[in-house]
Motif scaffolding. Structure first.
Motif, mmCIF file in Angstrom:
data_model
loop_
_atom_site.group_PDB
_atom_site.id
_atom_site.type_symbol
_atom_site.label_atom_id
_atom_site.label_comp_id
_atom_site.label_asym_id
_atom_site.label_seq_id
_atom_site.Cartn_x
_atom_site.Cartn_y
_atom_site.Cartn_z
ATOM 1 N N LEU A 32 0.816 -1.213 0.000
ATOM 2 C CA LEU A 32 0.000 0.000 0.000
ATOM 3 C C LEU A 32 0.851 1.265 0.000
ATOM 4 N N SER A 35 1.370 2.210 -3.516
ATOM 5 C CA SER A 35 0.172 2.343 -4.345
ATOM 6 C C SER A 35 -0.771 3.375 -3.733
ATOM 7 N N ALA A 36 -1.359 3.098 -2.605
ATOM 8 C CA ALA A 36 -2.312 4.026 -2.000
ATOM 9 C C ALA A 36 -1.647 5.323 -1.546
ATOM 10 N N TYR A 40 -3.848 8.389 -2.887
ATOM 11 C CA TYR A 40 -4.895 8.928 -2.016
ATOM 12 C C TYR A 40 -4.290 9.655 -0.831
ATOM 13 N N ASN A 54 -1.035 9.602 3.888
ATOM 14 C CA ASN A 54 -2.187 8.730 4.042
ATOM 15 C C ASN A 54 -2.163 8.095 5.433
#
Length: 142
Positions: A32, A35-36, A40, A54
């Motif tokens: 994550l 990627s995240a 985000y 994040n």
């Protein structure tokens, strides 16, 4: 073997939950980060790159979700300006420094952090004390 002995769990369930599921969750949490944490979240330090802050990823990965800060200040061992909030990695490094196994820890100065937020951040983590003071000349020429 502790779940088998103490709670009467089967060896298969004990192995699956304690080893396989834990490994799968930790690996996916690690993935994550790239990627995240690049898609985000907020960009309080540099809004022109994809890295983002994040808190969910930071919680799952013990502090690695503060990715925008990490990309702007890569030499800072804490990877966050937030102290110990969702950052067990910083706690671990500080403990290692206390017992002499980590040294020469580098951090970004508060002024450098403030200047970067005001210069190129998206304004999401700017506090009242950090807002630039606009001085307008309200005196009329005499």
């Amino acid at each position: 073997m502790i779940p088998v002995w103490c709670w009467g769990e089967t060896a298969w369930n004990s192995f699956f939950i304690a080893a396989v599921a834990r490994y799968g969750v930790s690996m996916n949490s690690t993935f994550l980060v790239n990627s995240a944490a690049h898609k985000y979240g907020d960009q309080p330090f540099y809004k022109y790159i994809e890295a983002r802050e994040n808190p969910v990823v930071a919680l799952l990965t013990t502090g690695e979700g503060w990715h925008n800060y990490h990309h702007v200040f890569p030499w800072d061992y804490a990877t966050s300006e937030l102290g110990y909030i969702f950052n067990l990695t910083k706690v671990f490094i500080n403990v290692m420094a206390m017992i002499g196994l980590a040294y020469d820890l580098k951090t970004a100065t508060p002024n450098a952090i403030k200047d970067r937020k005001l210069k190129s951040g998206d304004g999401t983590r700017v506090t009242i004390n950090e807002k630039p003071k606009h001085t307008l000349n309200t005196e009329y020429p005499k």
